[in-house]
Design a protein around this motif. Structure first.
Motif, mmCIF file in Angstrom:
data_model
loop_
_atom_site.group_PDB
_atom_site.id
_atom_site.type_symbol
_atom_site.label_atom_id
_atom_site.label_comp_id
_atom_site.label_asym_id
_atom_site.label_seq_id
_atom_site.Cartn_x
_atom_site.Cartn_y
_atom_site.Cartn_z
ATOM 1 N N ILE A 175 40.321 35.900 33.488
ATOM 2 C CA ILE A 175 41.160 36.504 34.523
ATOM 3 C C ILE A 175 40.337 37.617 35.148
ATOM 4 O O ILE A 175 39.801 38.472 34.452
ATOM 5 N N HIS A 176 40.211 37.606 36.484
ATOM 6 C CA HIS A 176 39.322 38.512 37.179
ATOM 7 C C HIS A 176 40.068 39.206 38.309
ATOM 8 O O HIS A 176 40.689 38.546 39.146
ATOM 9 N N VAL A 177 40.029 40.552 38.298
ATOM 10 C CA VAL A 177 40.719 41.356 39.308
ATOM 11 C C VAL A 177 39.690 42.186 40.071
ATOM 12 O O VAL A 177 38.767 42.753 39.474
ATOM 13 N N ARG A 181 35.304 46.654 32.686
ATOM 14 C CA ARG A 181 35.615 47.142 34.027
ATOM 15 C C ARG A 181 34.405 47.878 34.573
ATOM 16 O O ARG A 181 33.779 48.670 33.860
ATOM 17 N N SER A 182 34.054 47.623 35.822
ATOM 18 C CA SER A 182 32.928 48.273 36.482
ATOM 19 C C SER A 182 33.294 48.559 37.932
ATOM 20 O O SER A 182 34.238 47.981 38.464
ATOM 21 N N GLU A 183 32.525 49.450 38.568
ATOM 22 C CA GLU A 183 32.746 49.716 39.981
ATOM 23 C C GLU A 183 31.452 50.194 40.625
ATOM 24 O O GLU A 183 30.505 50.592 39.938
ATOM 25 N N ILE A 184 31.420 50.141 41.951
ATOM 26 C CA ILE A 184 30.244 50.543 42.710
ATOM 27 C C ILE A 184 30.705 50.949 44.098
ATOM 28 O O ILE A 184 31.737 50.474 44.576
ATOM 29 N N VAL A 185 29.950 51.838 44.744
ATOM 30 C CA VAL A 185 30.222 52.203 46.134
ATOM 31 C C VAL A 185 29.201 51.498 47.015
ATOM 32 O O VAL A 185 27.988 51.580 46.774
ATOM 33 N N SER A 203 35.943 47.936 42.755
ATOM 34 C CA SER A 203 36.225 48.011 41.316
ATOM 35 C C SER A 203 36.593 46.618 40.832
ATOM 36 O O SER A 203 37.316 45.889 41.515
ATOM 37 N N THR A 204 36.114 46.260 39.663
ATOM 38 C CA THR A 204 36.409 44.937 39.132
ATOM 39 C C THR A 204 36.656 45.008 37.643
ATOM 40 O O THR A 204 36.046 45.809 36.926
#
Length: 214
Positions: A154-156, A60-64, A169-170
């Motif tokens: 599976i990708h959210v 899981r990763s995220e970025i602004v 967020s992914t």
């Protein structure tokens, strides 16, 4: 699923794990370009559906992103234009017509270089949108298939307005004999792929003239 992008190692995930093992084990959540690594939070969902809870390979990763939500959403859902801002994506084709919606499907390809045990090939990924909420979330599933290779993903994706733009967020999970034979390395490369995707999305959205949030 993501294209497992990155420099040098992005396509290695689809090769024999013994070759992958030379790259080392999973790294920590270092986040180049402002993205963040796997978090202890509950799994991401879209319309109450998430990733595979039993998958051994996950990240899981995220970025602004300093751009309006409509810009980020358009880039992410206009899949046929992915090759314009995601260099490793060779082709991308919608398999249906009209608005991007639940049931929409798309086929995209990325190259796989040769290695000591497998020839050069092109990995074909067929993704189907299972859940979608406009401007808020996406969830797609599908196989990535190459010569002698198969990975099911599976990708959210979640999109949230925040001060300064949008937090993207992914989370993604992979199953398959190749990745499950070397989980730490497969997880490391998945991490690098997701974080590279987020950086490219950020760069593409923020570079659009006149699209800065006010």
């Amino acid at each position: 699923m993501s294209a497992m992008r990155g420099t040098g190692v992005r396509t290695a995930l689809f090769t024999v794990p013994l070759v992958l093992g030379l790259l080392g084990t999973a790294a920590g959540p270092a986040a180049a370009g402002g993205s963040h690594g796997t978090r202890p939070d509950k799994p991401l969902t879209c319309r109450e559906k998430g990733v595979d809870p039993g998958a051994l390979v996950r990240h899981r990763s995220e970025i602004v992103i300093n751009a309006p939500l409509h810009t980020v959403w358009k880039l992410q859902t206009d899949v046929e234009r992915w090759p314009h801002w995601q260099t490793p994506v060779e082709t991308a084709q919608r398999l249906d017509h009209g608005p991007f919606r639940g049931g929409s499907a798309f086929r995209w390809t990325v190259p796989v270089p040769p290695n000591p045990t497998t020839p050069a090939t092109s990995l074909e990924i067929t993704s189907t949108v299972r859940q979608i909420e406009h401007g808020a979330c996406l969830r797609w599933t599908g196989p990535a298939i190459g010569e002698g290779l198969r990975i099911d993903g599976i990708h959210v994706w979640n999109f949230t307005k925040v001060k300064g733009g949008v937090r993207v967020s992914t989370e993604e999970t992979h199953t398959g004999a190749q990745v499950e034979a070397d989980v730490p390395t497969a997880t490391r490369i998945l991490r690098e792929g997701l974080e590279a995707w987020l950086r490219d999305l950020k760069s593409a959205a923020e570079s659009r003239a006149g699209d800065r949030p006010r």
